[in-house]
Design a protein around this motif. Structure first.
Motif, PDB file in Angstrom:
ATOM      1  N   VAL A 224       6.214   5.614  16.968  1.00 60.49           N
ATOM      2  CA  VAL A 224       5.138   4.646  17.222  1.00 60.49           C
ATOM      3  C   VAL A 224       4.258   4.475  15.985  1.00 60.49           C
ATOM      4  CG1 VAL A 224       3.032   4.237  18.558  1.00 60.49           C
ATOM      5  CG2 VAL A 224       5.096   5.071  19.701  1.00 60.49           C
ATOM      6  N   ASN A 225       3.981   5.583  15.287  1.00 62.35           N
ATOM      7  CA  ASN A 225       3.107   5.524  14.112  1.00 62.35           C
ATOM      8  C   ASN A 225       3.773   4.848  12.919  1.00 62.35           C
ATOM      9  OD1 ASN A 225       1.003   6.919  15.415  1.00 62.35           O
ATOM     10  ND2 ASN A 225       1.908   8.887  14.921  1.00 62.35           N
ATOM     11  N   LEU A 226       5.088   4.765  12.937  1.00 61.99           N
ATOM     12  CA  LEU A 226       5.829   4.167  11.827  1.00 61.99           C
ATOM     13  C   LEU A 226       6.052   2.671  12.018  1.00 61.99           C
ATOM     14  CD1 LEU A 226       8.414   7.060  11.473  1.00 61.99           C
ATOM     15  CD2 LEU A 226       6.640   6.484   9.809  1.00 61.99           C
ATOM     16  N   LEU A 227       5.602   2.141  13.164  1.00 59.94           N
ATOM     17  CA  LEU A 227       5.748   0.725  13.483  1.00 59.94           C
ATOM     18  C   LEU A 227       4.381   0.071  13.612  1.00 59.94           C
ATOM     19  CD1 LEU A 227       8.541   1.037  16.207  1.00 59.94           C
ATOM     20  CD2 LEU A 227       8.836   0.649  13.747  1.00 59.94           C
ATOM     21  N   GLU A 228       4.365  -1.231  13.681  1.00 62.09           N
ATOM     22  CA  GLU A 228       3.135  -1.994  13.856  1.00 62.09           C
ATOM     23  C   GLU A 228       3.241  -2.750  15.176  1.00 62.09           C
ATOM     24  OE1 GLU A 228      -0.685  -3.395  12.485  1.00 62.09           O
ATOM     25  OE2 GLU A 228       0.640  -1.779  11.809  1.00 62.09           O
ATOM     26  N   ASP A 229       2.419  -2.349  16.159  1.00 63.74           N
ATOM     27  CA  ASP A 229       2.490  -2.944  17.498  1.00 63.74           C
ATOM     28  C   ASP A 229       3.896  -2.861  18.071  1.00 63.74           C
ATOM     29  OD1 ASP A 229      -0.234  -3.627  17.390  1.00 63.74           O
ATOM     30  OD2 ASP A 229       0.217  -5.497  16.345  1.00 63.74           O
ATOM     31  N   GLY A 230       4.560  -1.732  17.832  1.00 66.33           N
ATOM     32  CA  GLY A 230       5.888  -1.497  18.389  1.00 66.33           C
ATOM     33  C   GLY A 230       7.022  -2.150  17.623  1.00 66.33           C
ATOM     34  N   GLN A 231       6.726  -2.776  16.496  1.00 69.25           N
ATOM     35  CA  GLN A 231       7.754  -3.484  15.734  1.00 69.25           C
ATOM     36  C   GLN A 231       7.716  -3.062  14.259  1.00 69.25           C
ATOM     37  OE1 GLN A 231      10.081  -5.636  16.954  1.00 69.25           O
ATOM     38  NE2 GLN A 231       9.275  -5.175  19.002  1.00 69.25           N
ATOM     39  N   PRO A 232       8.879  -3.075  13.600  1.00 71.25           N
ATOM     40  CA  PRO A 232       8.880  -2.832  12.155  1.00 71.25           C
ATOM     41  C   PRO A 232       8.207  -3.990  11.442  1.00 71.25           C
ATOM     42  CG  PRO A 232      11.042  -3.545  12.891  1.00 71.25           C
ATOM     43  CD  PRO A 232      10.232  -3.316  14.139  1.00 71.25           C
ATOM     44  N   VAL A 233       7.785  -3.774  10.201  1.00 66.97           N
ATOM     45  CA  VAL A 233       7.082  -4.819   9.463  1.00 66.97           C
ATOM     46  C   VAL A 233       8.061  -5.572   8.560  1.00 66.97           C
ATOM     47  CG1 VAL A 233       4.957  -3.484   9.494  1.00 66.97           C
ATOM     48  CG2 VAL A 233       6.482  -3.300   7.523  1.00 66.97           C
ATOM     49  N   GLU A 234       7.671  -6.759   8.186  1.00 68.16           N
ATOM     50  CA  GLU A 234       8.499  -7.554   7.279  1.00 68.16           C
ATOM     51  C   GLU A 234       8.267  -7.096   5.838  1.00 68.16           C
ATOM     52  OE1 GLU A 234      10.721  -9.463   8.486  1.00 68.16           O
ATOM     53  OE2 GLU A 234       9.973  -9.374  10.562  1.00 68.16           O
ATOM     54  N   TYR A 235       9.190  -7.440   4.946  1.00 66.33           N
ATOM     55  CA  TYR A 235       8.984  -7.154   3.527  1.00 66.33           C
ATOM     56  C   TYR A 235       7.682  -7.827   3.069  1.00 66.33           C
ATOM     57  CZ  TYR A 235      13.558  -5.161   2.261  1.00 66.33           C
ATOM     58  OH  TYR A 235      14.645  -4.348   2.119  1.00 66.33           O
ATOM     59  N   PRO A 236       6.904  -7.161   2.241  1.00 65.00           N
ATOM     60  CA  PRO A 236       5.695  -7.813   1.724  1.00 65.00           C
ATOM     61  C   PRO A 236       6.066  -8.919   0.738  1.00 65.00           C
ATOM     62  CG  PRO A 236       6.043  -5.721   0.610  1.00 65.00           C
ATOM     63  CD  PRO A 236       7.058  -5.787   1.716  1.00 65.00           C
ATOM     64  N   THR A 237       5.251  -9.959   0.677  1.00 62.90           N
ATOM     65  CA  THR A 237       5.466 -11.012  -0.328  1.00 62.90           C
ATOM     66  C   THR A 237       4.795 -10.635  -1.640  1.00 62.90           C
ATOM     67  OG1 THR A 237       3.506 -12.173   0.494  1.00 62.90           O
ATOM     68  CG2 THR A 237       5.644 -12.815   1.397  1.00 62.90           C
ATOM     69  N   ARG A 238       3.881  -9.666  -1.553  1.00 61.44           N
ATOM     70  CA  ARG A 238       3.224  -9.125  -2.728  1.00 61.44           C
ATOM     71  C   ARG A 238       3.000  -7.626  -2.507  1.00 61.44           C
ATOM     72  NH1 ARG A 238       4.387 -12.229  -6.014  1.00 61.44           N
ATOM     73  NH2 ARG A 238       3.186 -13.904  -6.965  1.00 61.44           N
ATOM     74  N   CYS A 239       3.234  -6.822  -3.550  1.00 60.00           N
ATOM     75  CA  CYS A 239       2.919  -5.401  -3.508  1.00 60.00           C
ATOM     76  C   CYS A 239       2.617  -4.950  -4.930  1.00 60.00           C
ATOM     77  CB  CYS A 239       4.050  -4.584  -2.891  1.00 60.00           C
ATOM     78  SG  CYS A 239       5.547  -4.480  -3.894  1.00 60.00           S
ATOM     79  N   ASP A 240       2.152  -3.731  -5.068  1.00 57.12           N
ATOM     80  CA  ASP A 240       1.812  -3.231  -6.411  1.00 57.12           C
ATOM     81  C   ASP A 240       3.041  -2.757  -7.173  1.00 57.12           C
ATOM     82  OD1 ASP A 240      -0.975  -3.630  -6.331  1.00 57.12           O
ATOM     83  OD2 ASP A 240      -1.197  -1.895  -5.040  1.00 57.12           O
ATOM     84  N   GLN A 241       3.918  -2.017  -6.487  1.00 60.85           N
ATOM     85  CA  GLN A 241       5.062  -1.435  -7.189  1.00 60.85           C
ATOM     86  C   GLN A 241       6.156  -1.033  -6.203  1.00 60.85           C
ATOM     87  OE1 GLN A 241       3.362   3.115  -7.573  1.00 60.85           O
ATOM     88  NE2 GLN A 241       2.540   1.559  -8.973  1.00 60.85           N
ATOM     89  N   VAL A 242       7.349  -0.871  -6.696  1.00 64.58           N
ATOM     90  CA  VAL A 242       8.426  -0.303  -5.899  1.00 64.58           C
ATOM     91  C   VAL A 242       8.962   0.923  -6.636  1.00 64.58           C
ATOM     92  CG1 VAL A 242       9.088  -2.490  -4.821  1.00 64.58           C
ATOM     93  CG2 VAL A 242      10.196  -1.776  -6.953  1.00 64.58           C
ATOM     94  N   PHE A 243       9.481   1.861  -5.865  1.00 62.81           N
ATOM     95  CA  PHE A 243      10.026   3.081  -6.440  1.00 62.81           C
ATOM     96  C   PHE A 243      11.053   3.662  -5.483  1.00 62.81           C
ATOM     97  CE2 PHE A 243       6.682   4.572  -3.686  1.00 62.81           C
ATOM     98  CZ  PHE A 243       7.137   5.792  -3.178  1.00 62.81           C
ATOM     99  N   ALA A 244      11.797   4.646  -5.950  1.00 67.59           N
ATOM    100  CA  ALA A 244      12.807   5.296  -5.110  1.00 67.59           C
ATOM    101  C   ALA A 244      12.710   6.809  -5.282  1.00 67.59           C
ATOM    102  CB  ALA A 244      14.212   4.823  -5.484  1.00 67.59           C
ATOM    103  N   VAL A 245      13.185   7.530  -4.273  1.00 62.79           N
ATOM    104  CA  VAL A 245      13.290   8.987  -4.328  1.00 62.79           C
ATOM    105  C   VAL A 245      14.708   9.372  -3.943  1.00 62.79           C
ATOM    106  CG1 VAL A 245      12.449  11.188  -3.439  1.00 62.79           C
ATOM    107  CG2 VAL A 245      10.867   9.275  -3.704  1.00 62.79           C
ATOM    108  N   VAL A 246      15.300  10.260  -4.720  1.00 61.02           N
ATOM    109  CA  VAL A 246      16.672  10.713  -4.486  1.00 61.02           C
ATOM    110  C   VAL A 246      16.681  12.213  -4.224  1.00 61.02           C
ATOM    111  CG1 VAL A 246      18.951  11.033  -5.539  1.00 61.02           C
ATOM    112  CG2 VAL A 246      17.715   8.878  -5.856  1.00 61.02           C
ATOM    113  N   ASP A 247      17.362  12.624  -3.177  1.00 60.86           N
ATOM    114  CA  ASP A 247      17.576  14.046  -2.895  1.00 60.86           C
ATOM    115  C   ASP A 247      19.072  14.282  -3.015  1.00 60.86           C
ATOM    116  OD1 ASP A 247      17.227  16.671  -2.150  1.00 60.86           O
ATOM    117  OD2 ASP A 247      17.307  16.240  -0.012  1.00 60.86           O
ATOM    118  N   THR A 248      19.475  14.981  -4.062  1.00 59.67           N
ATOM    119  CA  THR A 248      20.894  15.133  -4.356  1.00 59.67           C
ATOM    120  C   THR A 248      21.531  16.283  -3.604  1.00 59.67           C
ATOM    121  OG1 THR A 248      20.531  16.626  -6.206  1.00 59.67           O
ATOM    122  CG2 THR A 248      20.477  14.272  -6.669  1.00 59.67           C
TER     123      THR A 248
END
Length: 424
Positions: A224-248
């Motif tokens: 529930v805390n990972l969703l917004e009103d019970g639904q996933p959110v759409e991709y933002p049209t604007r954000c500050d940055q993107v990044f990735a994390v890898v666990d090998t």
């Protein structure tokens, strides 16, 4: 000329507990985060060694002991006659000393004698501490009729944990002091009062009220805390940055383990602070990981365009262990933006990392995008959303399977992007 040492000033609750150290032979302190436990213990160790007493400091690991060694050494330096960072021993005038031991060594303290013993972060030693205490540490106090103090923050209800036993079984002879976070008057009272609304109830009880919490059967992260009103959110049209994390895979010789990657968007001012854009979990041979990583970087470049990332792709974070070390080295030669995850965060373990980011998830700072939420893959013969299954299926207080790589990257991503100067 008499050398002076300036000790750190204590708050009232620390003073109360400090006095108890001289009045009782065995004192155990059960305290909340930011109470000032380590400050109190370091001050005691410094004062006693200055007075010519022999102090034995016992902590879970060498790495956890090292910052304390450095702070004690800096404070006591005017009267230090010899020191060793490798052996973690400080010797002072009048015959005093502070000797550090790791509780990973079941023979810690054998052949030594002390006036005072300090056992720090005792709750982090899940099993074996009682045997080490009875067979190795306590005998060091016999020669000088010494005293001992043990401290930690509760970590579940665990009858096999010696810290839990010392706090709850009065027959063992430990005098307990309970010090929740609010006992520290140096903290902003308004900020402390808000903590109850910023963390899941059980986390708040354990980490800040310093109560023993039974985690059995409780899902740690709520969907529930990972969703917004019970639904996933759409991709933002604007954000500050993107990044990735890898666990090998291949960190502990587990060649059948998976390699997980999570892709995130970070918003520091407007919008959801952290959005999970995509993820993947694959089985890949270690020798091929360096060929796979450029595809992760390309995916980030594509996501940076798709989400209008102002700062673009800021890089990939990788565990600096096993095959991760090779990945980082190879990436540097290729000019890829790959960075090691801070060692302290890696060493916290799954439960520690989950606790550290629980507040962000509870407050709704972390959201699943529709793409990440709806994604289903086949991994080890199971077709499902493996990220969602591992994150929402995680339980504290139970044996966690080693193949929880998706959970690891989730916690790393939240800690790296949302953490502050106080940690994660």
């Amino acid at each position: 000329m008499k050398q002076s040492v300036k000790l750190q000033e204590l708050h009232s609750k620390q003073v109360e507990i400090g006095k108890a150290f001289s009045e009782h032979d065995l004192v155990v302190v059960r305290c909340g985060r930011r109470f000032g436990k380590t400050t109190l213990l370091e001050r005691c160790a410094t004062k006693w060694s200055y007075q010519g007493l022999r102090v034995g400091w016992f902590g879970p690991t060498y790495k956890l002991n090292l910052p304390t060694y450095k702070r004690v050494l800096q404070t006591i330096s005017p009267v230090v006659v010899s020191k060793s960072k490798i052996d973690q021993i400080i010797e002072t005038q009048k015959g005093g000393c502070v000797e550090f031991w790791t509780l990973q060594d079941e023979d810690a303290g054998r052949s030594r004698f002390y006036d005072r013993v300090i056992v720090d972060e005792a709750s982090l030693v899940a099993k074996g501490l009682r045997e080490t205490w009875e067979q190795s540490i306590r005998p060091t106090l016999l020669d000088r009729r010494g005293k001992a103090m043990m401290a930690g923050t509760p970590k579940g209800v665990d009858p096999e944990n010696f810290f839990y036993q010392a706090c709850t079984d009065k027959a063992l002879g430990w005098v307990e002091f309970h010090a929740p976070t609010a006992s520290n008057p140096k903290l902003d009272p308004d900020a402390v009062a808000k903590l109850v609304n910023e963390y899941p109830p059980l986390v708040y009880q354990q980490e800040f009220l310093a109560e023993f919490v039974d985690w059995r059967g409780s899902a740690f992260f709520s969907e529930v805390n990972l969703l917004e009103d019970g639904q996933p959110v759409e991709y933002p049209t604007r954000c500050d940055q993107v990044f990735a994390v890898v666990d090998t895979a291949l960190k502990d010789g587990l060649e059948h383990d998976g390699t997980a990657v999570i892709y995130c968007a970070r918003n520091k001012i407007a919008g959801h602070p952290l959005i999970i854009l995509d993820w993947d979990i694959v089985q890949i041979q270690g020798a091929l990981l360096e060929e796979w990583l450029p595809s992760v970087n390309q995916r980030l470049e594509d996501l940076a365009k798709e989400t209008g990332a102002r700062q673009g792709n800021v890089g990939i974070w990788v565990e600096d262990k096993g095959s991760g070390i090779v990945l980082i080295q190879q990436s540097e030669r290729r000019g890829l933006p790959v960075y090691p995850i801070e060692e302290k965060l890696v060493d916290m373990g799954k439960e520690g990392r989950a606790l550290s980011v629980s507040g962000y998830v509870y407050r709704g700072d972390v959201k699943f995008s529709r793409n990440a939420y709806d994604k289903v893959t086949n991994y080890k013969g199971q077709t499902r959303n493996h990220l969602l299954a591992q994150v929402c299926g995680f339980r504290i207080g139970t044996k966690t399977p080693h193949h929880m790589d998706a959970l690891d990257v989730f916690c790393y991503a939240a800690a790296i992007s949302l953490g502050d100067s106080y940690g994660w």
